[in-house]
Design a protein around this motif. Structure first.
Motif, short mmCIF file in Angstrom:
data_model
loop_
_atom_site.label_atom_id
_atom_site.label_comp_id
_atom_site.label_asym_id
_atom_site.label_seq_id
_atom_site.Cartn_x
_atom_site.Cartn_y
_atom_site.Cartn_z
N ILE A 260 23.53 43.98 40.40
CA ILE A 260 23.28 43.11 41.86
C ILE A 260 24.23 41.84 41.42
CG2 ILE A 260 21.65 41.43 42.76
CD1 ILE A 260 19.48 43.61 41.78
N MET A 261 24.37 41.12 40.31
CA MET A 261 25.47 40.03 40.36
C MET A 261 26.64 40.60 40.51
SD MET A 261 23.46 37.65 39.48
CE MET A 261 24.65 36.53 39.50
N THR A 262 27.09 41.58 40.00
CA THR A 262 28.41 42.06 40.28
C THR A 262 28.88 42.36 41.91
OG1 THR A 262 28.37 43.29 38.23
CG2 THR A 262 30.33 43.93 39.73
N LYS A 263 27.72 42.93 42.57
CA LYS A 263 27.74 43.00 44.05
C LYS A 263 27.94 41.73 44.69
CE LYS A 263 25.59 47.44 43.92
NZ LYS A 263 24.32 48.19 44.07
N LEU A 264 27.33 40.83 44.37
CA LEU A 264 27.33 39.34 44.91
C LEU A 264 28.87 38.81 44.60
CD1 LEU A 264 23.66 37.88 43.82
CD2 LEU A 264 24.69 38.56 45.94
N ALA A 265 29.22 38.95 43.50
CA ALA A 265 30.64 38.53 43.06
C ALA A 265 31.69 39.24 43.95
CB ALA A 265 30.72 38.80 41.58
N VAL A 266 31.37 40.67 44.40
CA VAL A 266 32.34 41.22 45.17
C VAL A 266 32.46 40.53 46.40
CG1 VAL A 266 32.83 43.35 46.53
CG2 VAL A 266 32.21 43.39 44.12
N TYR B 249 31.36 37.29 47.21
CA TYR B 249 32.31 36.11 46.84
C TYR B 249 33.74 36.02 47.32
CZ TYR B 249 34.06 32.25 44.01
OH TYR B 249 34.78 31.14 43.65
N TYR B 250 34.27 37.28 46.64
CA TYR B 250 35.66 37.34 46.59
C TYR B 250 36.16 37.81 48.04
CZ TYR B 250 36.30 36.28 41.62
OH TYR B 250 36.58 35.79 40.51
N GLN B 251 35.22 38.75 48.61
CA GLN B 251 35.85 39.30 49.99
C GLN B 251 35.50 37.99 51.06
OE1 GLN B 251 32.56 42.28 50.30
NE2 GLN B 251 34.20 44.02 49.63
N ALA B 252 34.58 37.09 50.90
CA ALA B 252 34.37 36.01 51.76
C ALA B 252 35.44 35.15 51.51
CB ALA B 252 32.98 35.46 51.51
N VAL C 22 37.17 27.49 47.67
CA VAL C 22 35.96 27.98 47.28
C VAL C 22 36.29 28.96 45.80
CG1 VAL C 22 34.43 30.01 47.74
CG2 VAL C 22 34.95 28.37 49.48
N LEU C 23 37.49 29.40 45.77
CA LEU C 23 37.69 30.12 44.62
C LEU C 23 38.07 29.03 43.45
CD1 LEU C 23 40.16 32.85 46.38
CD2 LEU C 23 37.95 33.29 45.01
N ARG C 24 38.73 27.95 43.77
CA ARG C 24 39.07 27.11 42.78
C ARG C 24 38.05 25.90 42.62
NH1 ARG C 24 45.01 27.54 44.86
NH2 ARG C 24 45.71 29.37 43.41
N ASN C 25 36.91 26.24 43.08
CA ASN C 25 35.82 25.11 42.88
C ASN C 25 35.60 25.01 41.38
OD1 ASN C 25 32.83 24.54 42.70
ND2 ASN C 25 33.38 23.63 44.70
N SER D 213 45.73 39.35 46.35
CA SER D 213 45.90 40.08 45.07
C SER D 213 44.84 39.72 44.21
CB SER D 213 47.23 39.75 44.34
OG SER D 213 47.25 38.13 44.17
N LEU D 214 44.14 38.57 44.23
CA LEU D 214 42.94 38.30 43.38
C LEU D 214 41.67 39.17 43.88
CD1 LEU D 214 41.84 36.22 41.47
CD2 LEU D 214 40.89 35.07 43.34
N LEU D 215 41.57 39.36 45.08
CA LEU D 215 40.58 40.25 45.45
C LEU D 215 40.96 41.72 44.99
CD1 LEU D 215 38.11 40.95 47.16
CD2 LEU D 215 39.45 41.18 49.30
#
Length: 314
Positions: A166-172, A174-177, A189-192, A231-233
């Motif tokens: 579940i946490m991994t899917k939330l992280a996905v 996060y990166y997609q958004a 957001v990414l560098r917060n 590339s990060l995503l």
């Protein structure tokens, strides 16, 4: 691309000298090279004294890291020649040219990088975390290209399954958004710093206050040194889409697994399951540490590497 200038300071601007030896700067050679059209920055740590046990170790770092992450381990192996590139799209290296950042593509990068530097089949290959996925898949596809294989905090099971799924899917998400937001907002957001600090606090297990400050400083300085959001995503999706167990039976060469007793990302039960599937494996468990073996316990990690290489000479 936002690059980090590390050529004149091998231990990084955020790295107190108390965590590195005095000999490390003298061993350090910074360079860059063109690999398949991309400029790749890499650092070579020459051996203090060359002897019959001296080996060349190619180190592949983890997701959102760069060569700084494994620097304390390299420092504890002064008899070895250690080569550490910043993976394409991270640190001071360019992203791939017109290619997606997948596990397979990073494997092709290893082939091209080794060819460019003239690294032969006696080269030791070492991967940490996401680097363990890349290096294990490379070793499985190229069984005689390196010898042997060392994996630190190896990703031993699917990230999208089990309690952490579940946490991994939330992280996905996060990166997609972050990739879809306007550029300035997405990068913010990414560098917060608060998000980076929460991640750092969660992973660090040491009670040593100075060491914890050092770890947080390293993450603050280098965790956001990625090339671009796309590339990060792609790299993040690669990091959660594969694992070492996918190719376990194909890894017929000797493999050293260095695991953390308290690792919540690459859990110890999964390390034991992985070892049982590997044809020729050694598991070294370091007590009291989690997913930051490379920062918190470089001395026992280096000792395990040294012993393993003595038992498996070129």
């Amino acid at each position: 691309m936002e690059k980090v200038d590390t050529a004149h300071s091998p231990d990084g601007a955020q790295a107190p000298h108390q965590f590195f030896s005095e000999s490390l700067p003298g061993r350090t050679v910074a360079a860059d090279i063109d690999v398949d059209g991309s400029t790749v920055a890499y650092w070579t740590y020459e051996p203090v004294n060359v002897n019959p046990t001296t080996r060349t170790i190619l180190v592949i770092h983890g997701f959102r890291g760069d060569h700084h992450g494994l620097l304390r381990v390299a420092d504890q192996l002064p008899e070895m020649r250690i080569i550490m590139p910043d993976l394409p799209a991270f640190g001071s290296s360019d992203p791939f040219v017109d290619d997606e950042h997948t596990v397979e593509r990073y494997g092709r990068f290893i082939s091209s990088f080794m060819a460019a530097l003239g690294l032969g089949p006696k080269t030791v290959l070492l991967g940490h975390s996401f680097g363990s996925i890349v290096t294990s898949h490379f070793a499985a596809a190229h069984p005689r290209a390196i010898y042997p294989l060392i994996l630190i905090n190896p990703i031993a099971a699917p990230a999208l399954e089990g309690p952490k799924g579940i946490m991994t899917k939330l992280a996905v998400l996060y990166y997609q958004a972050s990739a879809k937001l306007p550029r300035r907002v997405g990068l913010a957001v990414l560098r917060n710093r608060a998000i980076v600090r929460v991640m750092s606090i969660t992973m660090a297990k040491t009670k040593d206050k100075a060491l914890r400050r050092f770890i947080h400083g390293q993450h603050d300085a280098y965790f956001s040194a990625f090339s671009d959001r796309k590339s990060l995503l792609e790299s993040f999706k690669a990091s959660v889409s594969g694992n070492v167990a996918d190719v376990a039976e194909q890894l017929t060469l000797p493999v050293l697994l260095i695991a953390g007793e308290k690792d919540e990302i690459a859990t110890l039960p999964n390390q034991h399951k992985l070892m049982e599937r590997l044809p020729d494996a050694t598991l070294e468990v370091i007590p009291g540490v989690g997913h930051l073996i490379h920062y918190e316990t470089p001395v026992p990690a280096a000792a395990a590497i040294r012993t393993f290489l003595e038992e498996h000479p070129a």
